[in-house]
Design a protein around this motif. Structure first.
Motif, mmCIF file in Angstrom:
data_model
loop_
_atom_site.group_PDB
_atom_site.id
_atom_site.type_symbol
_atom_site.label_atom_id
_atom_site.label_comp_id
_atom_site.label_asym_id
_atom_site.label_seq_id
_atom_site.Cartn_x
_atom_site.Cartn_y
_atom_site.Cartn_z
ATOM 1 N N GLU A 1 32.250 37.474 31.555
ATOM 2 C CA GLU A 1 32.331 36.067 31.950
ATOM 3 C C GLU A 1 33.709 35.482 31.635
ATOM 4 O OE1 GLU A 1 30.561 34.088 33.642
ATOM 5 O OE2 GLU A 1 28.609 35.069 33.779
ATOM 6 N N PHE A 2 34.239 35.792 30.465
ATOM 7 C CA PHE A 2 35.556 35.258 30.128
ATOM 8 C C PHE A 2 36.647 35.875 30.996
ATOM 9 C CE2 PHE A 2 33.772 33.722 26.000
ATOM 10 C CZ PHE A 2 34.168 32.407 26.153
ATOM 11 N N THR A 3 36.513 37.151 31.340
ATOM 12 C CA THR A 3 37.474 37.779 32.237
ATOM 13 C C THR A 3 37.427 37.117 33.604
ATOM 14 O OG1 THR A 3 37.278 39.900 31.102
ATOM 15 C CG2 THR A 3 38.167 39.937 33.331
ATOM 16 N N ASN A 4 36.224 36.860 34.095
ATOM 17 C CA ASN A 4 36.058 36.192 35.390
ATOM 18 C C ASN A 4 36.738 34.829 35.403
ATOM 19 O OD1 ASN A 4 34.476 35.946 38.065
ATOM 20 N ND2 ASN A 4 33.832 34.129 36.949
ATOM 21 N N SER A 5 36.492 34.028 34.377
ATOM 22 C CA SER A 5 37.073 32.689 34.312
ATOM 23 C C SER A 5 38.587 32.731 34.168
ATOM 24 C CB SER A 5 36.462 31.900 33.142
ATOM 25 O OG SER A 5 35.083 31.690 33.351
ATOM 26 N N LEU A 6 39.073 33.654 33.351
ATOM 27 C CA LEU A 6 40.511 33.778 33.135
ATOM 28 C C LEU A 6 41.230 34.157 34.426
ATOM 29 C CD1 LEU A 6 43.021 33.961 31.300
ATOM 30 C CD2 LEU A 6 42.370 36.318 30.800
ATOM 31 N N VAL A 7 40.709 35.152 35.132
ATOM 32 C CA VAL A 7 41.351 35.599 36.371
ATOM 33 C C VAL A 7 41.344 34.485 37.404
ATOM 34 C CG1 VAL A 7 41.138 37.202 38.316
ATOM 35 C CG2 VAL A 7 40.864 38.036 35.978
ATOM 36 N N LEU A 8 40.225 33.765 37.529
ATOM 37 C CA LEU A 8 40.165 32.686 38.514
ATOM 38 C C LEU A 8 41.144 31.573 38.182
ATOM 39 C CD1 LEU A 8 37.048 31.400 40.311
ATOM 40 C CD2 LEU A 8 38.686 29.747 39.446
ATOM 41 N N LEU B 1 40.649 29.879 48.262
ATOM 42 C CA LEU B 1 39.576 29.907 47.272
ATOM 43 C C LEU B 1 38.820 31.235 47.310
ATOM 44 C CD1 LEU B 1 37.723 28.566 45.164
ATOM 45 C CD2 LEU B 1 36.451 27.516 47.061
ATOM 46 N N PHE B 2 38.612 31.788 48.505
ATOM 47 C CA PHE B 2 37.881 33.055 48.611
ATOM 48 C C PHE B 2 38.564 34.160 47.821
ATOM 49 C CE2 PHE B 2 41.097 33.485 51.859
ATOM 50 C CZ PHE B 2 41.412 34.833 51.867
ATOM 51 N N LEU B 3 39.907 34.138 47.786
ATOM 52 C CA LEU B 3 40.641 35.154 47.034
ATOM 53 C C LEU B 3 40.367 35.032 45.545
ATOM 54 C CD1 LEU B 3 42.802 37.414 46.974
ATOM 55 C CD2 LEU B 3 44.536 35.607 46.797
ATOM 56 N N ARG B 4 40.252 33.809 45.066
ATOM 57 C CA ARG B 4 40.014 33.592 43.647
ATOM 58 C C ARG B 4 38.586 33.959 43.252
ATOM 59 N NH1 ARG B 4 42.672 29.042 45.252
ATOM 60 N NH2 ARG B 4 41.024 27.520 44.843
ATOM 61 N N THR B 5 37.606 33.518 44.050
ATOM 62 C CA THR B 5 36.214 33.771 43.682
ATOM 63 C C THR B 5 35.874 35.256 43.781
ATOM 64 O OG1 THR B 5 35.465 33.283 45.945
ATOM 65 C CG2 THR B 5 35.473 31.463 44.355
ATOM 66 N N ILE B 6 36.272 35.881 44.866
ATOM 67 C CA ILE B 6 35.958 37.301 45.042
ATOM 68 C C ILE B 6 36.805 38.154 44.103
ATOM 69 C CG2 ILE B 6 35.982 39.240 46.660
ATOM 70 C CD1 ILE B 6 35.396 37.231 48.893
ATOM 71 N N GLY B 7 38.099 37.829 43.993
ATOM 72 C CA GLY B 7 38.980 38.612 43.119
ATOM 73 C C GLY B 7 38.560 38.553 41.667
ATOM 74 N N SER B 8 38.183 37.364 41.192
ATOM 75 C CA SER B 8 37.764 37.240 39.798
ATOM 76 C C SER B 8 36.444 37.966 39.548
ATOM 77 C CB SER B 8 37.625 35.756 39.412
ATOM 78 O OG SER B 8 36.621 35.115 40.187
ATOM 79 N N THR B 9 35.550 37.946 40.539
ATOM 80 C CA THR B 9 34.281 38.656 40.399
ATOM 81 C C THR B 9 34.491 40.168 40.388
ATOM 82 O OG1 THR B 9 33.049 36.874 41.450
ATOM 83 C CG2 THR B 9 32.020 39.052 41.440
ATOM 84 N N ILE B 10 35.384 40.656 41.229
ATOM 85 C CA ILE B 10 35.687 42.086 41.249
ATOM 86 C C ILE B 10 36.128 42.560 39.866
ATOM 87 C CG2 ILE B 10 37.346 43.792 42.105
ATOM 88 C CD1 ILE B 10 37.191 42.408 44.821
ATOM 89 N N VAL B 11 36.996 41.783 39.230
ATOM 90 C CA VAL B 11 37.511 42.168 37.916
ATOM 91 C C VAL B 11 36.457 41.934 36.834
ATOM 92 C CG1 VAL B 11 39.308 41.775 36.194
ATOM 93 C CG2 VAL B 11 39.871 41.670 38.630
ATOM 94 N N GLY B 12 35.847 40.746 36.837
ATOM 95 C CA GLY B 12 34.877 40.408 35.799
ATOM 96 C C GLY B 12 33.655 41.307 35.814
#
Length: 227
Positions: A124-131, A143-154
């Motif tokens: 969860e913290f990785t997801n929030s940090l990346v976004l 926005l799609f890049l941030r939501t999908i990209g952060s989820t991929i990493v998190g």
């Protein structure tokens, strides 16, 4: 810096986040299924929604507010796990014959509970940090890049931590790998499918709250409750 903004809907978003988190661990954690060749735990039907809530929180309110909500969920998960242990451990009354069912549903081993908590915390913290970082880099666009990209990493962090910690040596290595990959694919797929909904909710919340926070001066340590 502390923000004194009185948000109208933050409490509801936080309640939704915590509810989904508890459902994923209490309702869906006890069953592993296979659907069209994908092997995954039923908690994955719920858990991706927590990342959607996390994306919305960070995008609208910023990392620091999201951090408080993640800690709220973490504490709720600890309490629910403790009470599950207590309920299972209490002796059943004479004539009540459902102890085995309760143990099967709520009697997760300490190893699985600990793995779930560590994976949740880190993911969860990785997801929030990346976004939050991507929002600054993209200047609020895509926005799609941030939501999908952060989820991929998190979700990658979550899966890499949880499945080996919880099941390595318990299940066959091949099954653990299938569960991890199936879970990861479903979680990321959920995020992609939910992108139109995320756009609508984020747009509406930004307008309703009069907030679109950028974490330019935020301290990104997870070990703080300062907003």
């Amino acid at each position: 810096m502390n923000r004194r903004q009185n948000y109208r809907y933050l409490d509801f978003v936080m309640a939704g986040f915590v509810t989904v988190l508890l459902c994923s661990n209490l309702i869906g954690a006890g069953k592993v299924v296979s659907v069209y060749g994908f092997v995954f735990g039923c908690g994955n039907l719920f858990f991706p929604l927590s990342y959607l809530f996390g994306d919305i929180l960070t995008e609208v309110y910023g990392y620091a507010v999201s951090r408080r909500v993640v800690w709220t969920g973490f504490c709720a998960l600890i309490f629910a796990s403790l009470m599950s242990y207590v309920v299972v451990a209490l002796p059943p009354a004479p004539g009540w014959h459902n102890q085995a069912a309760i143990e099967a549903i709520f009697g997760a081993t300490p190893r699985v509970v600990m793995a779930s908590m560590v994976a949740y915390f880190c993911g969860e913290f990785t997801n929030s940090l990346v976004l939050a970082k991507l929002k600054i880099k993209t200047q609020g666009r895509w926005l799609f890049l941030r939501t999908i990209g952060s989820t991929i990493v998190g979700e990658a962090v979550d899966s890499v931590i949880f499945y080996p910690l919880a099941f390595w040596g318990v299940f066959a290595d091949e099954l653990v790998l299938k569960m991890a990959l199936g879970s990861y694919g479903i979680k990321v797929g959920w995020e992609v499918i939910a992108t139109p909904l995320t756009y609508k909710v984020v747009t509406w919340l930004k307008k309703a709250e009069q907030e679109d926070y950028y974490d330019h001066n935020t301290k990104f340590t997870p070990f703080s409750l300062d907003t």
